[in-house]
Design a protein around this motif. Structure first.
Motif, PDB file in Angstrom:
ATOM      1  N   ASN A  21       0.806  -1.223   0.000  1.00 37.93           N
ATOM      2  CA  ASN A  21       0.000   0.000   0.000  1.00 37.93           C
ATOM      3  C   ASN A  21       0.841   1.277   0.000  1.00 37.93           C
ATOM      4  O   ASN A  21       0.308   2.363  -0.256  1.00 37.93           O
ATOM      5  CB  ASN A  21      -0.925   0.011   1.220  1.00 37.93           C
ATOM      6  N   TYR A  22       2.129   1.135   0.296  1.00 33.87           N
ATOM      7  CA  TYR A  22       2.982   2.329   0.403  1.00 33.87           C
ATOM      8  C   TYR A  22       4.144   2.334  -0.588  1.00 33.87           C
ATOM      9  O   TYR A  22       4.962   3.248  -0.557  1.00 33.87           O
ATOM     10  CB  TYR A  22       3.549   2.445   1.824  1.00 33.87           C
ATOM     11  N   PHE A  23       4.224   1.315  -1.480  1.00 35.66           N
ATOM     12  CA  PHE A  23       5.424   1.256  -2.315  1.00 35.66           C
ATOM     13  C   PHE A  23       5.546   2.462  -3.240  1.00 35.66           C
ATOM     14  O   PHE A  23       6.658   2.945  -3.491  1.00 35.66           O
ATOM     15  CB  PHE A  23       5.498  -0.063  -3.098  1.00 35.66           C
ATOM     16  N   SER A  24       4.425   2.989  -3.726  1.00 38.42           N
ATOM     17  CA  SER A  24       4.511   4.178  -4.598  1.00 38.42           C
ATOM     18  C   SER A  24       5.051   5.373  -3.818  1.00 38.42           C
ATOM     19  O   SER A  24       5.914   6.126  -4.308  1.00 38.42           O
ATOM     20  CB  SER A  24       3.136   4.506  -5.168  1.00 38.42           C
ATOM     21  N   GLN A  25       4.556   5.554  -2.592  1.00 43.68           N
ATOM     22  CA  GLN A  25       5.027   6.667  -1.766  1.00 43.68           C
ATOM     23  C   GLN A  25       6.482   6.450  -1.347  1.00 43.68           C
ATOM     24  O   GLN A  25       7.251   7.410  -1.215  1.00 43.68           O
ATOM     25  CB  GLN A  25       4.132   6.803  -0.535  1.00 43.68           C
ATOM     26  N   LEU A  26       6.861   5.176  -1.118  1.00 44.90           N
ATOM     27  CA  LEU A  26       8.243   4.872  -0.731  1.00 44.90           C
ATOM     28  C   LEU A  26       9.204   5.228  -1.860  1.00 44.90           C
ATOM     29  O   LEU A  26      10.275   5.803  -1.618  1.00 44.90           O
ATOM     30  CB  LEU A  26       8.361   3.388  -0.369  1.00 44.90           C
ATOM     31  N   ILE A  27       8.828   4.900  -3.096  1.00 44.01           N
ATOM     32  CA  ILE A  27       9.688   5.224  -4.237  1.00 44.01           C
ATOM     33  C   ILE A  27       9.813   6.741  -4.398  1.00 44.01           C
ATOM     34  O   ILE A  27      10.896   7.264  -4.714  1.00 44.01           O
ATOM     35  CB  ILE A  27       9.146   4.554  -5.522  1.00 44.01           C
ATOM     36  N   VAL A  28       8.730   7.462  -4.161  1.00 39.72           N
ATOM     37  CA  VAL A  28       8.797   8.930  -4.186  1.00 39.72           C
ATOM     38  C   VAL A  28       9.801   9.424  -3.146  1.00 39.72           C
ATOM     39  O   VAL A  28      10.563  10.376  -3.395  1.00 39.72           O
ATOM     40  CB  VAL A  28       7.400   9.537  -3.940  1.00 39.72           C
ATOM     41  N   LEU A  65      16.543  -4.743   2.198  1.00 38.98           N
ATOM     42  CA  LEU A  65      16.115  -3.845   3.275  1.00 38.98           C
ATOM     43  C   LEU A  65      17.307  -3.153   3.924  1.00 38.98           C
ATOM     44  O   LEU A  65      17.213  -1.980   4.319  1.00 38.98           O
ATOM     45  CB  LEU A  65      15.329  -4.642   4.318  1.00 38.98           C
ATOM     46  N   PHE A  66      18.429  -3.850   4.032  1.00 42.10           N
ATOM     47  CA  PHE A  66      19.639  -3.212   4.556  1.00 42.10           C
ATOM     48  C   PHE A  66      20.079  -2.057   3.645  1.00 42.10           C
ATOM     49  O   PHE A  66      20.534  -1.007   4.124  1.00 42.10           O
ATOM     50  CB  PHE A  66      20.764  -4.235   4.701  1.00 42.10           C
ATOM     51  N   LEU A  67      19.939  -2.237   2.325  1.00 44.37           N
ATOM     52  CA  LEU A  67      20.299  -1.162   1.395  1.00 44.37           C
ATOM     53  C   LEU A  67      19.400   0.057   1.603  1.00 44.37           C
ATOM     54  O   LEU A  67      19.873   1.201   1.626  1.00 44.37           O
ATOM     55  CB  LEU A  67      20.188  -1.652  -0.048  1.00 44.37           C
ATOM     56  N   ILE A  68      18.102  -0.181   1.779  1.00 45.97           N
ATOM     57  CA  ILE A  68      17.176   0.935   1.992  1.00 45.97           C
ATOM     58  C   ILE A  68      17.500   1.678   3.277  1.00 45.97           C
ATOM     59  O   ILE A  68      17.472   2.916   3.336  1.00 45.97           O
ATOM     60  CB  ILE A  68      15.722   0.424   2.029  1.00 45.97           C
ATOM     61  N   LEU A  69      17.863   0.930   4.320  1.00 46.59           N
ATOM     62  CA  LEU A  69      18.085   1.524   5.640  1.00 46.59           C
ATOM     63  C   LEU A  69      19.455   2.171   5.794  1.00 46.59           C
ATOM     64  O   LEU A  69      19.596   3.196   6.466  1.00 46.59           O
ATOM     65  CB  LEU A  69      17.899   0.460   6.720  1.00 46.59           C
ATOM     66  N   LEU A  70      20.474   1.573   5.185  1.00 47.70           N
ATOM     67  CA  LEU A  70      21.846   1.997   5.474  1.00 47.70           C
ATOM     68  C   LEU A  70      22.449   2.939   4.433  1.00 47.70           C
ATOM     69  O   LEU A  70      23.379   3.686   4.755  1.00 47.70           O
ATOM     70  CB  LEU A  70      22.747   0.761   5.613  1.00 47.70           C
ATOM     71  N   LEU A  71      21.953   2.903   3.196  1.00 49.99           N
ATOM     72  CA  LEU A  71      22.507   3.807   2.192  1.00 49.99           C
ATOM     73  C   LEU A  71      22.058   5.244   2.477  1.00 49.99           C
ATOM     74  O   LEU A  71      20.970   5.470   3.001  1.00 49.99           O
ATOM     75  CB  LEU A  71      22.061   3.395   0.789  1.00 49.99           C
ATOM     76  N   PRO A  72      22.886   6.226   2.132  1.00 52.28           N
ATOM     77  CA  PRO A  72      22.494   7.624   2.359  1.00 52.28           C
ATOM     78  C   PRO A  72      21.274   7.989   1.526  1.00 52.28           C
ATOM     79  O   PRO A  72      21.033   7.427   0.456  1.00 52.28           O
ATOM     80  CB  PRO A  72      23.733   8.411   1.916  1.00 52.28           C
ATOM     81  N   ILE A  73      20.504   8.962   2.015  1.00 50.02           N
ATOM     82  CA  ILE A  73      19.273   9.373   1.333  1.00 50.02           C
ATOM     83  C   ILE A  73      19.561   9.853  -0.085  1.00 50.02           C
ATOM     84  O   ILE A  73      18.740   9.683  -0.995  1.00 50.02           O
ATOM     85  CB  ILE A  73      18.572  10.477   2.151  1.00 50.02           C
ATOM     86  N   SER A  74      20.744  10.394  -0.289  1.00 49.60           N
ATOM     87  CA  SER A  74      21.100  10.908  -1.619  1.00 49.60           C
ATOM     88  C   SER A  74      21.290   9.801  -2.654  1.00 49.60           C
ATOM     89  O   SER A  74      21.247  10.057  -3.863  1.00 49.60           O
ATOM     90  CB  SER A  74      22.385  11.745  -1.526  1.00 49.60           C
ATOM     91  N   ASN A  75      21.495   8.555  -2.198  1.00 52.23           N
ATOM     92  CA  ASN A  75      21.738   7.441  -3.116  1.00 52.23           C
ATOM     93  C   ASN A  75      20.393   6.839  -3.565  1.00 52.23           C
ATOM     94  O   ASN A  75      19.991   5.758  -3.136  1.00 52.23           O
ATOM     95  CB  ASN A  75      22.598   6.379  -2.431  1.00 52.23           C
ATOM     96  N   SER A  76      19.716   7.542  -4.434  1.00 58.08           N
ATOM     97  CA  SER A  76      18.386   7.126  -4.872  1.00 58.08           C
ATOM     98  C   SER A  76      18.413   5.786  -5.603  1.00 58.08           C
ATOM     99  O   SER A  76      17.553   4.920  -5.385  1.00 58.08           O
ATOM    100  CB  SER A  76      17.779   8.191  -5.800  1.00 58.08           C
ATOM    101  N   GLY A  77      19.393   5.606  -6.480  1.00 58.96           N
ATOM    102  CA  GLY A  77      19.479   4.375  -7.252  1.00 58.96           C
ATOM    103  C   GLY A  77      19.725   3.153  -6.383  1.00 58.96           C
ATOM    104  O   GLY A  77      19.114   2.095  -6.577  1.00 58.96           O
ATOM    105  N   GLY A  78      20.627   3.301  -5.417  1.00 61.32           N
ATOM    106  CA  GLY A  78      20.935   2.179  -4.531  1.00 61.32           C
ATOM    107  C   GLY A  78      19.743   1.783  -3.675  1.00 61.32           C
ATOM    108  O   GLY A  78      19.470   0.586  -3.467  1.00 61.32           O
ATOM    109  N   ARG A  79      19.022   2.762  -3.166  1.00 63.27           N
ATOM    110  CA  ARG A  79      17.854   2.471  -2.334  1.00 63.27           C
ATOM    111  C   ARG A  79      16.724   1.871  -3.166  1.00 63.27           C
ATOM    112  O   ARG A  79      15.987   0.989  -2.705  1.00 63.27           O
ATOM    113  CB  ARG A  79      17.388   3.740  -1.622  1.00 63.27           C
ATOM    114  N   LEU A  80      16.588   2.327  -4.414  1.00 66.27           N
ATOM    115  CA  LEU A  80      15.602   1.725  -5.306  1.00 66.27           C
ATOM    116  C   LEU A  80      15.965   0.270  -5.599  1.00 66.27           C
ATOM    117  O   LEU A  80      15.085  -0.612  -5.628  1.00 66.27           O
ATOM    118  CB  LEU A  80      15.520   2.523  -6.614  1.00 66.27           C
ATOM    119  N   ALA A  81      17.269  -0.006  -5.776  1.00 70.19           N
ATOM    120  CA  ALA A  81      17.713  -1.384  -5.975  1.00 70.19           C
ATOM    121  C   ALA A  81      17.368  -2.242  -4.753  1.00 70.19           C
ATOM    122  O   ALA A  81      17.001  -3.419  -4.879  1.00 70.19           O
ATOM    123  CB  ALA A  81      19.218  -1.420  -6.237  1.00 70.19           C
ATOM    124  N   GLY A  82      17.475  -1.650  -3.556  1.00 70.79           N
ATOM    125  CA  GLY A  82      17.092  -2.368  -2.339  1.00 70.79           C
ATOM    126  C   GLY A  82      15.618  -2.740  -2.346  1.00 70.79           C
ATOM    127  O   GLY A  82      15.243  -3.849  -1.948  1.00 70.79           O
TER     128      GLY A  82
END
Length: 518
Positions: A320-327, A379-396
């Motif tokens: 229910n939140y994946f669209s908002q999470l990607i934003v 999930l570790f990538l989403i949590l631990l990568l810096p907010i500026s790393n959009s591509g890495g967090r999206l890969a997570g």
């Protein structure tokens, strides 16, 4: 006869493991020989006497025919099952929040309300799946949930949305348990893992198609405004198409081998004979309390149930939140509609690979567990990568899509490892009731005060993944232990298999010939 059933209902591998002498085994067999006249499976209407011998060519041809007639319907309808649930996620960034004046946790409660309806009707719908013609009752639910989804386009406020989502959940409650019954009814144990993976993988296709449809509607209505909002059009398009597929399902899907129009009479007998090895039959309409009680006292069923509630907490939030999470990763709202689609493709890939390898190497549980570990990495990538790393967090987020392999492995094992039709429907109800509870909790982990990063929610998801992995390892151990106990029974002096017991509606625990799939 009741006395014989009472003894069988309370006889477990552990009980018989302690009595391997000839007199005990002989006594056990003498009781079991009377069961064949006590409310057998419907398959006995077709098969009597000696079993029909199928050549490898017959087997291959018949399996191909069954797949071509059943799998397209099961796959498309199950994909719509997921798409229709997640249209709310697309609508959340297309204006529904503003248009119906949602505030605070209102959106989370609307997301959760679907599963209150699911929870309320799950047990009754499982009973109806057993009691009524399987395909016809399933088709009725598909048609109704499509029409109810259309009603979401008409909601004006929080209360209206809550009401529609409740009924949407109630009608969709029949899908997963019904499809598990179809799979166990038509396919051998070796085939079931892959087939469950096939139709469940259409969750991913639902996400792919849904993303493109929502994006097309959003962009199209911006360029060419119409009388209704873009989010309303999404609900209408998906809802009416679902109802149409429900009508096709009603016409084309057989209730069992007994009334499959795409098979000749000889092929119907062959279709039943080929699943004789499952020791489960094709269906029994009568509710048996001893099987219900056995399900409620079976450690394996409770492990399934615990896993379902734990792993569904992440599912309820993410779906229910994946669209908002990607934003929140730094992408625009329209971009998030498209960027969600690769996640669906990864889910399709992971489920098909895990299902195929699980069947090939005879260990669905461990391959399902491996997907859970990959999700943990994401999930570790989403949590631990810096907010500026959009591509890495999206890969997570994409790696997180592997998480469904564990859920599907156990959903397949309800089809494969639970015998006795009352016990099977009870186990499916328990599994999906727990699924509802987890999905109700999930959206509440995404607190509006944590937006837009939802860090605390991602930590909750990570912990749930670790716990679910541990439960899968326990279930693998338990099934191995039970198989050894059953081997002891079969090796006992004086033990003899009862003729036709495959179609006597015995449970997995009372049937020594039943072998649990890993």
């Amino acid at each position: 006869m009741a006395e014989v059933k009472d003894v069988l209902a309370t006889t477990t591998p552990h009980d018989v493991e302690q009595a391997t002498d000839s007199s005990k085994a002989t006594e056990f067999n003498s009781m079991r020989r009377h069961v064949n006249s006590d409310d057998p499976d419907e398959a006995l209407k077709l098969v009597t006497g000696e079993a029909v011998t199928l050549t490898p060519e017959d087997e291959k041809r018949l399996l191909r025919k069954i797949d071509c007639n059943l799998m397209p319907l099961l796959c498309v309808v199950y994909g719509l099952n997921y798409l229709d649930k997640t249209t709310l996620s697309y609508a959340s960034i297309m204006g529904i929040k503003t248009d119906i004046n949602l505030k605070g946790q209102d959106y989370s409660w609307i997301a959760s309300m679907f599963y209150f309806g699911y929870l309320f009707w799950e047990w009754p719908t499982n009973r109806l799946l057993q009691r009524l013609p399987l395909a016809k009752y399933s088709a009725f639910n598909v048609i109704m949930w499509g029409l109810v989804l259309c009603c979401m386009a008409a909601v004006k406020n929080f209360g209206g949305a809550m009401t529609v989502r409740f009924f949407l959940g109630a009608f969709e409650a029949a899908v997963s348990p019904g499809f598990a019954l179809f799979t166990s009814q038509w396919y051998t144990k070796k085939e079931q893992g892959a087939r469950v993976g096939w139709w469940f993988s259409f969750n991913g296709w639902g996400q792919i198609v849904g993303g493109f449809v929502a994006y097309g509607i959003a962009v199209g209505t911006e360029a060419h405004p119409i009388l209704i909002k873009s989010w309303q059009l999404v609900f209408l398009v998906t809802g009416f198409f679902t109802a149409f597929m429900g009508v096709l399902f009603l016409y084309l899907m057989p209730d069992s081998q007994l009334n499959a129009r795409f098979l000749t009479q000889e092929e119907r007998i062959m279709a039943v004979e080929r699943i004789r090895m499952n020791q489960q039959g094709v269906g029994n309409k009568h509710f048996k309390w001893y099987q219900c009680k056995e399900a409620l006292s079976d450690p394996m069923i409770w492990a399934f149930t615990l896993f379902s509630v734990i792993v569904s907490v992440p599912n309820g939030g993410m779906s229910n939140y994946f669209s908002q999470l990607i934003v929140s990763f730094g992408f625009t709202e329209n971009q998030s509609l498209l960027l969600g689609t690769p996640g669906g493709a990864i889910q399709v890939f992971s489920l098909l690979v895990a299902g195929h390898l699980g069947d090939r190497f005879n260990n669905r549980i461990l391959f399902g567990a491996s997907g859970v570990l990959i999700a943990v990495l994401g999930l570790f990538l989403i949590l631990l990568l810096p907010i500026s790393n959009s591509g890495g967090r999206l890969a997570g987020y994409y790696l997180y899509q592997f998480s469904s392999t564990g859920f599907v492995a156990l959903l397949g094992l309800i089809s494969t490892n639970v015998a006795g039709w009352t016990k099977k429907t009870t186990a499916a109800a328990m599994y999906l009731l727990a699924y509802c509870v987890g999905n109700i909790i999930g959206p509440q982990a995404f607190q509006s005060t944590d937006a837009p990063q939802y860090r605390n929610a991602n930590i909750v998801v990570l912990v749930c993944m670790f716990v679910s992995f541990a439960i899968l390892i326990f279930i693998n151990f338990w099934c191995r232990h039970q198989n050894k106990a059953k081997a002891t029974i079969r090796a006992s002096p004086g033990y003899a298999k009862v003729d036709g017991q495959e179609f006597l509606d015995l449970t997995d625990r009372e049937n020594p010939e039943f072998i649990y799939t890993l």
